[in-house]
Write an enzyme that holds these catalytic residues in place. Sequence first.
Site, PDB file in Angstrom:
ATOM      1  N   THR A 116       2.416  -0.609  -4.755  1.00 49.67           N
ATOM      2  CA  THR A 116       1.595   0.222  -5.646  1.00 49.67           C
ATOM      3  C   THR A 116       2.148   1.636  -5.767  1.00 49.67           C
ATOM      4  O   THR A 116       2.751   2.159  -4.822  1.00 49.67           O
ATOM      5  CB  THR A 116       0.149   0.287  -5.106  1.00 49.67           C
ATOM      6  N   TYR A 140      -5.131   2.601   1.378  1.00 50.45           N
ATOM      7  CA  TYR A 140      -4.584   1.551   0.519  1.00 50.45           C
ATOM      8  C   TYR A 140      -3.084   1.786   0.316  1.00 50.45           C
ATOM      9  O   TYR A 140      -2.253   0.923   0.620  1.00 50.45           O
ATOM     10  CB  TYR A 140      -5.337   1.536  -0.827  1.00 50.45           C
TER      11      TYR A 140
END
Length: 326
Positions: A116, A140
């Site tokens: 990501t 995350y």
Amino acid sequence: MKILVTGGAGYIGSHACKALARAGFTPVTLDNLSTGWKDAVKFGPLVEGDLSRRADIDRAFAEHDPKAVLHFAAVSRVDEAMRDPALYWRNNVLGSLNLVEAALAHGCRDIVFSSTCATYGDQDNVLLDETTPQRPINAYGASKAAIEIMLRDFEAAHGLRHVIFRYFNVAGADPDAEIGEFHRPETHLIPIVLDAVAGKREAITVFGTDYPTPDGTCIRDYVHVSDLIDAHILGLRWLLDGKPSRDFNLGTGDGFSVREVIDAARRVTNRDVPTNIGERRAGDAVKLVSGSSRAREELGWAATRSTMPKMIEDAWRWHQVADYRQ
Ligand code: UDP
């Protein structure tokens, strides 16, 4: 040839399974159905299992003998990661460790990994490319950055080869509306905007209008899920052709603010978008936009469907029929 798809019952994973089947592969989904949907597994077998249990992963390899892995399974919400970092370290990092150890034990040495742009963190007005230092600002992004490092270590020690894709914001749906984005609860901008358009929720709340951007709202780079998956098929072939491990950002280089997305939804649906203004959401970066052309140049990737109107149009078509049930 069978390909193991972790998270194949989820939004992005199910689109990967459809594209793999079309390209002549058999996708074998390994999914714990925590956020995915059985109804989305339409293109190959499902092994219900959890990456926290090595025996579940071994069962998928023993039953199907996949030649490579596309690894999508993860928890992926910034708000949740801020509240519960342990979930992100345990589920994403330990799950991936179990997966790569199992793959090696079964002689499988090729993995395509979903990372990501959140691994880059919040970098003032920088267009992000693969040489930008990774400084995640939430668990995350940190969990995905840790897995990237782990993959490099496993390559050096055990010859596990990888293609890493760092996604920007994935949007849209299968143009046939056979599968699409469906989260419970929904937290992502475009589906929430469409819920507000359809009267399924009162309004969309804009998380912060005091950011240092032209209209005060956060800026993201949106990629159509079908374009994103095209890159995965190219990345898989890259590995199967014996090319070296590589990392690629998957974004278009065009940034859209939250307000611009809402305006585009108004135009595409030709309906009002009830909108409230709210506080900033913890963990959000101001601006995440790709500055990379590596995927285009080296993989031959072309993001042909990633215009904002097309992404909203496909998401809207799917939104009107979406009804996954367990
Ligand atoms: N956002 C918002 N309201 C919402 C959901 C999202 O204003 O109800 C904003 C969010 O703060 C971010 C952008 O929309 O700036 C994209 O958020 P999303 O959760 O879709 O993806 P993320 O960028 O977190 O991966």
